[in-house]
Design a protein around this motif. Structure first.
Motif, PDB file in Angstrom:
ATOM      1  N   GLU A 197      80.232  43.531  59.874  1.00 25.03           N
ATOM      2  CA  GLU A 197      80.781  43.638  61.420  1.00 25.03           C
ATOM      3  C   GLU A 197      80.164  42.716  62.225  1.00 25.03           C
ATOM      4  O   GLU A 197      78.994  42.434  62.121  1.00 25.03           O
ATOM      5  N   PHE A 198      81.085  42.029  62.936  1.00 20.48           N
ATOM      6  CA  PHE A 198      80.734  41.032  63.928  1.00 20.48           C
ATOM      7  C   PHE A 198      80.587  41.937  65.237  1.00 20.48           C
ATOM      8  O   PHE A 198      81.125  42.755  65.647  1.00 20.48           O
ATOM      9  N   THR A 199      79.329  41.560  65.956  1.00 20.68           N
ATOM     10  CA  THR A 199      78.893  42.197  67.134  1.00 20.68           C
ATOM     11  C   THR A 199      78.786  40.995  68.306  1.00 20.68           C
ATOM     12  O   THR A 199      78.479  39.964  67.930  1.00 20.68           O
ATOM     13  N   GLU A 200      78.649  41.491  69.282  1.00 22.68           N
ATOM     14  CA  GLU A 200      78.251  40.917  70.351  1.00 22.68           C
ATOM     15  C   GLU A 200      76.849  40.129  70.075  1.00 22.68           C
ATOM     16  O   GLU A 200      76.462  38.849  70.754  1.00 22.68           O
ATOM     17  N   ALA A 201      76.028  40.834  69.632  1.00 24.78           N
ATOM     18  CA  ALA A 201      74.556  40.384  69.401  1.00 24.78           C
ATOM     19  C   ALA A 201      74.403  39.538  68.195  1.00 24.78           C
ATOM     20  O   ALA A 201      73.612  38.555  68.400  1.00 24.78           O
ATOM     21  N   SER A 202      75.485  39.221  67.248  1.00 22.88           N
ATOM     22  CA  SER A 202      75.492  38.553  66.238  1.00 22.88           C
ATOM     23  C   SER A 202      76.255  37.129  66.416  1.00 22.88           C
ATOM     24  O   SER A 202      76.057  36.283  65.399  1.00 22.88           O
ATOM     25  N   ILE A 203      77.239  37.263  66.967  1.00 25.36           N
ATOM     26  CA  ILE A 203      78.367  36.316  66.967  1.00 25.36           C
ATOM     27  C   ILE A 203      77.917  35.033  67.023  1.00 25.36           C
ATOM     28  O   ILE A 203      78.213  34.014  66.823  1.00 25.36           O
ATOM     29  N   GLY A 204      76.930  34.793  68.304  1.00 24.56           N
ATOM     30  CA  GLY A 204      76.588  33.636  68.777  1.00 24.56           C
ATOM     31  C   GLY A 204      75.877  32.913  67.680  1.00 24.56           C
ATOM     32  O   GLY A 204      76.234  31.628  67.373  1.00 24.56           O
TER      33      GLY A 204
END
Length: 160
Positions: free
Chosen positions: A100-107
Motif C-alpha cells: 500500500e502506498f501511503t502519504e507517509a511513504s510516497i515521498g
C-alpha cells in the motif's frame, strides 16, 4: 447516518497481473471495479465490472484514473507517480504485489524511483544493457495482493 462514499476500485489495467483477483474480490464484496486501459480488454460480463478505454495518448489512462479518484476509491497500479497523484486526491493506492502506498511513504518511494531512473543509464553500461526488473510474479504475491485489497476495502467501508 453513514457518510462514507461507496467504495470503488480503479485499475491501471494495461499491464495489471491481478485482473482475475480484482474481479473475484469486487464481485464477492459487491464493489464497482473500473478497469482503465489504453485499448479494449475482455472482462467478465457483470454490472459491477466496467471498462474505460482511455486511448493510447501519453498518460491517458493515468489522467482518467486521477479524474475520478476520491476518498473511498482504491487504485491498483505499479506506477508510483500515478499512486502519488491518487493519494493527493484523497484516494488509496496499492500495487499488484500488495504494497500500500501511503502519504507517509510516497515521498521516499518517488525519490527512490527518481534516483534509480538517474542511475539506470550508468548501470546498464556495466551490465551489458541488462536491466534487473522486478522478480517474477509468484503465488505469494497474488495472496499478498488479495489480502491488501481486502484490508483497504474494509478500511474504506468503515463509517466515519
Amino acid at each position: 447516518m453513514n457518510t462514507t462514499p461507496a467504495p470503488m476500485i480503479l485499475i491501471d489495467a494495461d499491464a495489471c497481473p491481478v485482473k482475475a483477483e480484482i474481479t473475484e474480490i469486487a464481485l464477492r464484496r459487491n464493489v464497482l471495479a473500473v478497469f482503465v486501459a489504453g485499448s479494449f480488454l475482455r472482462l467478465t460480463d457483470h454490472p459491477l465490472l466496467k471498462l474505460y478505454v482511455a486511448g493510447d495518448g501519453f498518460d491517458a489512462a493515468d489522467d482518467a484514473i486521477v479524474e475520478v479518484a476520491r476518498s473511498g476509491s482504491v487504485t491498483v497500479t505499479a506506477d508510483i507517480l500515478l499512486a502519488d497523484r491518487v493519494l493527493k486526491k484523497g484516494g488509496a493506492a496499492i500495487d499488484p504485489r500488495g504494497r500500500e502506498f501511503t502519504e507517509a511513504s510516497i515521498g521516499e518511494t518517488v525519490a527512490t524511483r527518481d534516483l534509480m531512473a538517474e542511475l539506470r543509464p550508468g548501470l546498464e553500461g556495466q551490465t551489458g544493457g541488462q536491466g534487473g526488473g522486478p522478480p517474477p510474479y509468484a503465488k505469494a504475491d497474488r495472496a499478498a495482493f488479495k489480502n491488501a485489497l481486502d484490508r483497504v476495502l474494509t478500511r474504506l467501508t468503515r463509517p466515519t
